[in-house]
Design a protein around this motif. Structure first.
Motif, PDB file in Angstrom:
ATOM      1  N   THR A 112       0.844  -1.203   0.000  1.00  0.00           N
ATOM      2  CA  THR A 112       0.000   0.000   0.000  1.00  0.00           C
ATOM      3  C   THR A 112       0.874   1.245   0.000  1.00  0.00           C
ATOM      4  OG1 THR A 112      -0.086   0.144   2.399  1.00  0.00           O
ATOM      5  CG2 THR A 112      -1.811  -1.163   1.332  1.00  0.00           C
ATOM      6  N   ASN A 113       0.285   2.339  -0.441  1.00  0.00           N
ATOM      7  CA  ASN A 113       0.953   3.647  -0.397  1.00  0.00           C
ATOM      8  C   ASN A 113      -0.117   4.717  -0.242  1.00  0.00           C
ATOM      9  OD1 ASN A 113      -0.126   4.157  -3.011  1.00  0.00           O
ATOM     10  ND2 ASN A 113       1.616   3.076  -3.915  1.00  0.00           N
ATOM     11  N   ARG A 114       0.311   5.951  -0.122  1.00  0.00           N
ATOM     12  CA  ARG A 114      -0.640   7.057   0.076  1.00  0.00           C
ATOM     13  C   ARG A 114      -1.507   7.288  -1.169  1.00  0.00           C
ATOM     14  NH1 ARG A 114      -0.350   9.931   4.756  1.00  0.00           N
ATOM     15  NH2 ARG A 114       1.565   9.678   5.919  1.00  0.00           N
ATOM     16  N   GLU A 123       3.083   3.434   4.876  1.00  0.00           N
ATOM     17  CA  GLU A 123       2.940   2.435   3.834  1.00  0.00           C
ATOM     18  C   GLU A 123       3.152   1.034   4.396  1.00  0.00           C
ATOM     19  OE1 GLU A 123       5.568   3.423   0.610  1.00  0.00           O
ATOM     20  OE2 GLU A 123       4.521   5.307   0.216  1.00  0.00           O
TER      21      GLU A 123
END
Length: 162
Positions: A112-114, A123
């Motif tokens: 995941t990331n922003r 993250e």
């Protein structure tokens, strides 16, 4: 009237001292065990347990409720084996090393990331079979329908262990 205290022989003193020492030595600490991760000193919330676990199986079925649900694009369900219980919050179900638990990863098992989750604090690297991680887990409420109860644990975030 005799105001003197009774004299206790030295053998009795040693026995009392030994009993008190054993009693104090058997008391457990309320401080959670440290796993060496970034949140090692953080308190465990009521209803949660902090564990070290390994992913043993990923359910590749996409289980999202809508097309925008992350679980409709990336798997969210996995079975994890508890390697160590680091801490229990009050009211937590009993979890022991060696237990295999069904878990739902709120932010999927993928990285995941922003960009994919704008409100995420940090993250997540993603997990696959064999990945070892530390996480706070909580037992999800059972559906009220007539279906049999399944114990499924919810995981919001984790730290991957190398």
């Amino acid at each position: 009237m005799n105001n003197r205290l009774p004299i206790v022989n030295s053998r009795t003193s040693y026995i009392v001292l030994a009993i008190v020492s054993l009693a104090l030595g058997s008391c457990s600490s309320s401080r959670p065990d440290s796993y060496g991760g970034p949140d090692a000193g953080k308190d465990t919330a009521p209803g949660h347990a902090r564990i070290v676990a390994a992913v043993v199986r990923v359910d590749s079925t996409l289980q999202g409720n809508s097309p925008n649900d992350p679980c409709s694009k990336t798997p969210c369900m996995a079975w994890i084996e508890v390697k160590r219980v680091v801490a229990h919050g009050s009211g937590t179900a009993t979890i022991s090393p060696g237990d295999t638990l069904e878990a739902r990863f709120a932010f999927t098992l993928g990285p995941t990331n922003r960009e994919s989750f704008p409100n995420l604090d940090h993250e997540l690297p993603g997990l696959s079979v064999g990945s070892v991680f530390v996480a706070d887990i909580q037992l999800m409420p059972s559906p009220l329908s007539g279906r049999p109860k399944r114990n499924v644990y919810l995981i919001y975030g984790y730290s991957k262990v190398d």
